[in-house]
Structures are given as structure tokens and as C-alpha cells.
Motif scaffolding. Structure first.
Motif, short mmCIF file in Angstrom:
data_model
loop_
_atom_site.label_atom_id
_atom_site.label_comp_id
_atom_site.label_asym_id
_atom_site.label_seq_id
_atom_site.Cartn_x
_atom_site.Cartn_y
_atom_site.Cartn_z
N PHE A 130 79.75 1.97 -17.10
CA PHE A 130 81.08 2.58 -17.27
C PHE A 130 80.99 3.97 -17.92
CE2 PHE A 130 85.34 2.35 -19.64
CZ PHE A 130 86.11 2.58 -18.52
N TRP A 131 80.23 4.10 -19.01
CA TRP A 131 80.12 5.41 -19.68
C TRP A 131 79.49 6.43 -18.74
CZ3 TRP A 131 83.27 3.55 -22.73
CH2 TRP A 131 83.03 2.46 -23.59
N GLU A 132 78.54 6.00 -17.93
CA GLU A 132 77.82 6.93 -17.06
C GLU A 132 78.66 7.44 -15.91
OE1 GLU A 132 74.23 5.05 -15.72
OE2 GLU A 132 73.12 5.73 -17.48
N VAL A 133 79.58 6.63 -15.44
CA VAL A 133 80.36 7.05 -14.27
C VAL A 133 81.62 7.80 -14.66
CG1 VAL A 133 79.40 5.28 -12.74
CG2 VAL A 133 81.54 4.81 -13.99
N MET A 134 81.72 8.15 -15.95
CA MET A 134 82.83 9.00 -16.37
C MET A 134 82.26 10.29 -16.94
SD MET A 134 85.62 6.42 -18.08
CE MET A 134 84.60 5.81 -19.41
N SER A 135 83.05 11.37 -16.84
CA SER A 135 82.63 12.67 -17.36
C SER A 135 83.86 13.53 -17.59
CB SER A 135 81.70 13.35 -16.35
OG SER A 135 81.60 14.72 -16.64
N ALA A 187 94.74 7.40 -14.13
CA ALA A 187 94.10 8.40 -14.99
C ALA A 187 92.58 8.35 -14.88
CB ALA A 187 94.53 8.19 -16.44
N PHE A 188 92.04 7.16 -14.69
CA PHE A 188 90.59 6.99 -14.56
C PHE A 188 90.03 7.88 -13.45
CE2 PHE A 188 87.10 4.52 -12.48
CZ PHE A 188 86.15 4.58 -13.49
N PHE A 189 90.81 8.02 -12.37
CA PHE A 189 90.33 8.84 -11.25
C PHE A 189 90.12 10.30 -11.63
CE2 PHE A 189 90.98 5.14 -8.74
CZ PHE A 189 90.15 5.31 -7.64
N VAL A 215 77.92 8.77 -9.40
CA VAL A 215 78.14 7.69 -8.43
C VAL A 215 77.30 7.95 -7.17
CG1 VAL A 215 79.86 6.38 -7.12
CG2 VAL A 215 80.46 7.30 -9.37
N SER A 216 77.25 9.19 -6.74
CA SER A 216 76.43 9.56 -5.57
C SER A 216 74.95 9.30 -5.82
CB SER A 216 76.59 11.04 -5.24
OG SER A 216 77.79 11.27 -4.58
N GLU A 217 74.51 9.64 -7.02
CA GLU A 217 73.11 9.40 -7.40
C GLU A 217 72.80 7.90 -7.35
OE1 GLU A 217 72.26 11.33 -11.23
OE2 GLU A 217 71.00 9.57 -11.68
N LEU A 218 73.72 7.09 -7.86
CA LEU A 218 73.51 5.64 -7.85
C LEU A 218 73.57 5.10 -6.42
CD1 LEU A 218 75.67 4.67 -10.96
CD2 LEU A 218 73.17 4.58 -10.77
N TYR A 219 74.41 5.70 -5.60
CA TYR A 219 74.50 5.28 -4.20
C TYR A 219 73.15 5.51 -3.51
CZ TYR A 219 75.74 5.25 0.73
OH TYR A 219 75.77 4.98 2.08
N LYS A 220 72.59 6.71 -3.69
CA LYS A 220 71.31 7.05 -3.05
C LYS A 220 70.19 6.16 -3.56
CE LYS A 220 72.19 11.86 -1.95
NZ LYS A 220 72.70 12.91 -2.80
#
Ligand SMILES: [Fe+2]
Length: 202
Positions: free
Chosen positions: A80-85, A184-186, A194-199
Motif C-alpha cells: 500500500f505505501w509503495e503504490v502511493m506517491s 481521492a486514492f486515485f 504499479v507498472s514496475e510491479l506489473y512487469k
């Protein structure tokens, strides 16, 4: 080697106004820290000690409540922390954008499906975007601290995006208005991550 609470890559107030500093401080410093220490206590002296969190959860005996709840809590919040910025929001691009179009028809349709999964998860839990081997995507949700890498939780694949819909994630700022928190999360989703994790997981 015991599990350690991961550091945040941004300040507690960095996600404001979407997620407030007090929520971040308590969520990371109390809730996630609690899952981490209770996970360590639950595996100490067992054959799970020394294994990676992925290995523990993938082979989890679901009747082991302490490891299920606290191991799930450790893993879920780390993601969760990683996919937010603070620089997040917008739309995904590249391979991930294409995979989202293939799976859901469009980004807007994905957003609707993910938001609906998060809004309708009864009580505490998470909504996920998961990738399956081969690159296809799925949206699903799980109760409590379950997650898709656990066996037989009705949701599979590797999660690459997750939203915490426990009240502790939003109640101070949004009270009972979970849909406003989801919207708001969006604005803070770190699509590069997320792209990095997808790859890495397709
Ligand atoms: Fe949480």
C-alpha cells in the motif's frame, strides 16, 4: 532475521489533502508496526521463521489466524505505501495501460470496477488489481488482512495495486464516506510503481 516495519518514501503529510498526516502517522506507525511485531511473535521458534513473507503467505494454513492476520497485514501495508506517491495520480501508460484496456475495456471502466470492489467490500478488507502469469489482469477484493497470494481466498494472482478499506485508513478524514476516500486514492496512485510491479510479475 525478524521482519521490520518498512520506512515510508514520503512524509506523513505528503499525501494531503487526499490522505491526512494523522491517519498516515497512526496507520504506519501504529497499525503496520503492530502487524509487524505480532507477525514476528507468531513465527518465532516455528519453521516459518527465516522465510520470506511471500513464501509464508503462499503456503499459508488459513487456520493459523495469527500468521494469516498479521502476515497479511505486514504484506498488504508494505504494498500500500509503495503504490502511493505525492507525485501520483493520472493514468497508467505503456504495457500496463494496454493490459488494463484489454481486461476492462478502458481506464475508466477499470476505475469503476476497482472502486466498486473497494466500496462494496463489507466491513474491513482490501480491493486489488492482480496480474496473472501471462500478463492478464483481474480486480477482486478480500476481507480483513487476506490477500490474493494466500491459497483459496477467492482471489488469485499477484497484487500490483491495493487499497486498504479498513476504517483506520480513512475514518479521521472521511468518516463513513468510503467512496470519497476511494475517489481521492486515485489522486495518489503511483502508476510508475504499479507498472514496475506489473512487469516484474506478469
Ligand atoms: Fe490498514
Amino acid at each position: 532475521m525478524a521482519f521490520e516495519l518498512p520506512k515510508l518514501n514520503y512524509a506523513h503529510d505528503a499525501l494531503e489533502p487526499h490522505i491526512d498526516a494523522k491517519t498516515m502517522e497512526i496507520h504506519h506507525g501504529k497499525h503496520h508496526a503492530g502487524y509487524t511485531s505480532k507477525l514476528n511473535a507468531a513465527i518465532e521458534g516455528t519453521d516459518l521463521e527465516g522465510k520470506s513473507i511471500e513464501e509464508i503467505l503462499q503456503n499459508l494454513d488459513l487456520s493459523n489466524g495469527a500468521v494469516r492476520n498479521n502476515g497479511g497485514g505486514f504484506y498488504n501495508h508494505r504494498l500500500f505505501w509503495e503504490v502511493m506517491s505525492p507525485d501520483g495520480g493520472g493514468n497508467p501508460s505503456g504495457d500496463l495501460a494496454k493490459a488494463i484496456d484489454d481486461a476492462f475495456g478502458s481506464f475508466d471502466k477499470f476505475k469503476e470496477k476497482f472502486s466498486n470492489a473497494a466500496a462494496t467490500q463489507f466491513g474491513s478488507g482490501w480491493a486489488w488489481l492482480c496480474v496473472h502469469q501471462g500478463g492478464s489482469l483481474e480486480v477482486c477484493s478480500t476481507p480483513n488482512q487476506d490477500n490474493p497470494i494466500m491459497p483459496n481466498v477467492g482471489c488469485a494472482g499477484t497484487p500490483i495495486l491495493g487499497i486498504d478499506v479498513w476504517e483506520h485508513a480513512y475514518y479521521l478524514n472521511y468518516q463513513n464516506k468510503r467512496p470519497d476516500y476511494i475517489e481521492a486514492f486515485f489522486n495518489v496512485i503511483n502508476w510508475d510503481k504499479v507498472s514496475e510491479l506489473y512487469k516484474a510479475n506478469k
